[in-house]
Write an enzyme that holds these catalytic residues in place. Structure first.
Site, PDB file in Angstrom:
ATOM      1  N   HIS A  61       0.856  -1.189   0.000  1.00  0.00           N
ATOM      2  CA  HIS A  61       0.000   0.000   0.000  1.00  0.00           C
ATOM      3  C   HIS A  61       0.893   1.240   0.000  1.00  0.00           C
ATOM      4  CE1 HIS A  61      -2.341   2.988   2.599  1.00  0.00           C
ATOM      5  NE2 HIS A  61      -3.009   2.939   1.469  1.00  0.00           N
ATOM      6  N   HIS A  78       2.495  11.180  -1.575  1.00  0.00           N
ATOM      7  CA  HIS A  78       1.514  10.801  -0.553  1.00  0.00           C
ATOM      8  C   HIS A  78       1.648  11.814   0.578  1.00  0.00           C
ATOM      9  CE1 HIS A  78      -0.059   7.927   2.742  1.00  0.00           C
ATOM     10  NE2 HIS A  78      -1.084   8.444   2.079  1.00  0.00           N
TER      11      HIS A  78
END
Length: 288
Positions: A3, A80
């Site tokens: 992830h 991110h």
């Protein structure tokens, strides 16, 4: 699968990503480097780079791409919350592994795009062509893709692209062929209920399917564990329950397909998922 696969590379010196809310932008503008160091503890979901992940057995990568504000080079970056490595460098790193391991197959899932215009997508598509060429498998029906088929065609990469651009490029698989339902919870029990329900409801043919064995911190969680970070506050504590769920799964059309996690080196996540494939082999033996 991993992830936020690229998050090992998150750069504390980078600007805050354009997808971050105003509260985060303000926090960083006031506290600067200190704020970014704390952010990294919650945003970096992996400790291994691409090469190490591949060596450990990871074959699915969750990728989020962004432009950087006022970047004179107009580069594309993994992102991110904060910016990470240049996309070109990451793709080349994966390609080096594939060149050395011609029978290995990797899934690249480009599922979030930030600050990207049409020409940025064109740039990324060209980058994929230049890096991988005929290693990329054109989009066909998911259930037609066997290892035997890929080996015969000498394909090693399936690229999933969650943008209408995918409809214009033969080697981009549309995003809806890689659904990844997200539990969005900090509670391991709720996560497992969600994962089980998702597997039960998944379509059996025509697409791949991701089970995200991932807990998502709320703002209050971050405040409480601000100095310790995601791994210590959430992932390690929940690991036994999450691993127990994985061990009880069955692979195949009515079971799990791809499983992703944070900090994939924890416990025996990778080896446990790989072992599920042997259950599939036994099932096939029983039916022949």
């Amino acid at each position: 699968g991993s992830h936020d696969s690229f998050s090992f590379y998150i750069d504390e010196a980078s600007p805050v990503g354009p997808e971050q809310p105003e509260t985060v932008q303000n926090f960083v503008s006031v506290f600067g480097t200190v704020a970014k160091k704390l952010m990294r503890k919650w945003l970096a979901t992996q400790t291994m780079n691409f090469t190490s992940q591949l060596g450990a057995g990871i074959r699915y990568f969750d990728l989020r791409i962004s432009t950087k504000p006022r970047d004179p080079d107009n580069e594309l970056y993994f992102a991110h919350g904060l910016f990470s490595a240049k996309v070109k460098e990451g793709l080349e790193e994966i390609n080096e592994f594939l060149a050395e391991h011609p029978k290995e197959v990797v899934f690249l899932d480009f599922n979030h795009f930030y600050g990207m215009q049409k020409y940025h997508h064109e740039k990324l598509v060209q980058m994929l062509k230049d890096t991988y060429g005929n290693k990329m498998c054109p989009a066909i029906f998911a259930h037609e893709v066997s290892l035997q088929y890929l080996w015969e065609k000498e394909h090693q990469i399936l690229v999933f692209y969650h943008s209408p651009v995918a409809l214009e490029v033969p080697f981009l698989w549309p995003g809806q062929m890689m659904p990844a339902p997200w539990a969005n919870t900090t509670d391991p029990e709720k996560l497992i209920q969600f994962l089980q329900a998702s597997v039960t409801e998944r379509r059996k043919k025509g697409s791949f399917f991701i089970s995200q064995v991932v807990l998502t911190p709320k703002a209050s969680t971050v405040v409480k564990g601000v100095a310790s970070g995601l791994r210590e506050t959430i992932t390690e504590r929940a690991l036994p329950a999450m691993m127990q769920w994985i061990r009880t799964q069955k692979p195949g059309e009515s079971g799990v397909n791809i499983i992703t996690a944070d900090f994939v080196e924890l416990g025996d996540f990778i080896s446990t998922v790989i072992k599920l494939n042997y259950d599939l082999d036994e099932g096939e033996d029983d039916t022949t």
